[in-house]
Each structure stands twice: as C-alpha cells, then as structure tokens.
Scaffold this active site. Structure first.
Site, short mmCIF file in Angstrom:
data_model
loop_
_atom_site.label_atom_id
_atom_site.label_comp_id
_atom_site.label_asym_id
_atom_site.label_seq_id
_atom_site.Cartn_x
_atom_site.Cartn_y
_atom_site.Cartn_z
N SER A 63 1.69 0.20 5.62
CA SER A 63 2.14 1.09 4.56
C SER A 63 2.61 2.42 5.14
CB SER A 63 1.04 1.25 3.51
OG SER A 63 1.53 1.83 2.34
N GLU B 115 6.13 -6.89 -3.91
CA GLU B 115 5.82 -5.47 -3.72
C GLU B 115 7.07 -4.63 -3.93
OE1 GLU B 115 4.88 -3.96 0.21
OE2 GLU B 115 5.12 -5.94 1.08
N HIS C 118 1.61 -6.13 -1.44
CA HIS C 118 1.62 -5.06 -0.44
C HIS C 118 0.45 -5.21 0.54
CE1 HIS C 118 2.57 -1.06 1.02
NE2 HIS C 118 1.34 -0.64 0.78
#
Length: 296
Positions: free
Chosen positions: A144, A231, A261
C-alpha cells in the site's frame, strides 16, 4: 482457487472496515486491536533495532539462514501502522526469499508529514549500505503506502523491489476509484481522501516522491507489482507498471482476480495469497541471485 475463501474474506473485511469519518487516533486504536488479534507464527522472531537513527523491527524465521536483506515498508496511508504490526506479512516475504527482513518504523503523518516517511526510508537504506551491505544483497518490499515509498532512487540500486497494492497516486485519479467502488471491501475515495492532507501538508499530491505514477522512474531496479481486481487502487498498480515500463524498467505486473487490497496479508485463509507470495518470492530470489552474479 476457492470461491468460498474469497467470499468469506470479503465478508470479514466488510464487517471490520474502518469508518471513513474516524479520526487518526481512533483509526490507530482499531488497527492495533485488529493486528493484536492475529498472533505471529511461533517460528517468527521480531527484534527492535534501528538503522540510521530510524527505529526498525528485525524479522527472522527459524530454520532459515538469511542470505539477503529485505527492507520492508509497511502500509497505512502514511498515518497508520508500524514496523511491528507488519511483521506477519513481512515474515512471509522473508521466508520465501531466505532473507532477514528489516521493517522500517518510519514517522507517520499528521505529526510528521511528507517528506518524513521518504527521509526515513532513505536513511535506513543509506545506513544499510554504510554498514557494508552490498546493494545487490538488498531488495525493497512494501504494501500500500509502503509500496509507494519503495519506489525511490538516487542511491546505489537494490536488486529489486516488490510492491503489493501500491498506493501510488495521492491525487486519486485512477479510473478504478469509481469502477471498483462496490467491489472493494476496504477502501474508498472518501476514506483515502480524508487522510491525504495529513500527509501532503500543502505539498502537491502529484509530486513524484508523493505519487510515483507521476515520477521519472528510469534507472529503477526490476519491479514486481501485485494487486487484486477488487480494489479501488488497482489502477495505481497498472499505471505504475506502465510508467516504469515506458522508462525501460523491468516490470512484472501480477494481477489476481476477485481479491482485495493487500490480499497477501490473508495468506493463512486465502490460497491466492500464498500463491502470490510464492510467485513474488521466486522472482525476488532470482533478482537477488542475478544481481549478486553481476556484481561479483
């Protein structure tokens, strides 16, 4: 792969999704609760340390003689998480690459906005080099926001970088912000947007060191980019891969259907997660071995 596993994970994530209107302290509390409920495997050891004045967590797996180092950068939209909370997923990367993992506890916004996180990641890497570790023995990895931090250059290059569901565009211009809105059980434009000013603190969100999809990426080491199709950040991964490939960077873009995600974090309950980590581990190991041969 199991449809039932994916559906169960989706239901769990929707039930535990953080409210978009929570403040940072509440989000951090919720994340601590969530991660403390997921104990580390018994064979994983985590030790507090530091690199270049930056706190780190050194992660080793019993029975694996480390041959390399993975410098790991955790996720959390630059305001959440820490090096220790990331140890579970980070240890899986270390296990598959036969590496010691050093997870960087970079400073978080809003207390420490941009460029604090970038500065800390670079300081840790510089310290590794200064301490005598060859760049060819180092790979970057991150999920991320950490995936965005791993896309950096200006120093001798590591062997490769592995990024999971990179958060690579803080202008939120990706088409999948809308097209994957219903499919994503975790993230939305609203909960991402709420945290962007905390990190950018008046800087241009389109600056290359904030949003790597707008950066000049030529000269980067080989990139392994993984994402799921469920996502809103899917387009970040695709555009990052395109930007890197256009700049003559070796890129592997690995998209897994119908997973969320940073789906790799659910390796214990999702077959696709373990399989994706296996693929990344093989590629990272090959890049590390290849870089060693080149510099030998």
């Amino acid at each position: 792969m199991s449809t039932e596993q994916r559906e169960n994970l989706d239901a769990i994530l929707r039930q535990s999704a953080f409210p978009a209107d929570s403040d940072v302290s509440e989000l951090r509390r919720l994340l601590r609760e969530l991660t403390s409920a997921q104990p580390l495997p018994a064979e994983v050891t985590v030790t507090a340390a530091a690199l270049g004045g930056v706190p780190t967590a050194e992660i080793t797996v019993d029975g694996i003689e480390p041959q390399h180092i993975v410098l790991y950068l955790h996720g959390g939209v630059y305001v959440l998480g820490d090096a220790f909370q990331a140890a579970g997923l980070a240890s899986q990367v270390g296990r598959r690459t036969r590496a010691k993992v050093i997870s960087v506890d970079y400073r978080l916004a809003p207390e420490h906005p941009y460029p604090a996180a970038v500065d800390d990641a670079l300081a840790a890497y510089q310290a590794l080099l200064h301490n005598g570790t060859a760049p060819s023995d180092i790979a970057f990895a991150g999920e991320s926001a950490g995936g965005g931090l791993a896309i950096d250059h200006g120093l001798p290059l590591p062997a490769a970088a592995f990024v999971m569901s990179p958060y690579a565009d803080l202008t939120l211009a990706g088409a999948t912000m809308e097209t994957k809105r219903e499919a994503d059980p975790l993230l939305s434009r609203e909960n991402l947007q709420a945290r962007i000013p905390d990190y950018t603190a008046g800087h241009d969100a389109a600056a290359g060191l904030i949003s790597p999809v707008f950066a000049e990426l030529s000269g980067l080491p080989p990139l392994i980019i993984q994402a799921g199709t469920h996502e809103v950040l899917l387009d970040d991964a695709i555009r990052l891969a395109r930007q890197a490939a256009t700049a003559d960077v070796e890129v592997t873009l690995d998209i897994t259907p119908r997973v969320p995600h940073v789906f790799q974090a659910y390796y214990a309950i999702l077959d696709e997660a373990a399989a994706a980590l296996d693929r990344a581990g093989q590629l990272l190991s090959a890049h590390l071995a290849g870089a060693e041969r080149v510099t030998a």
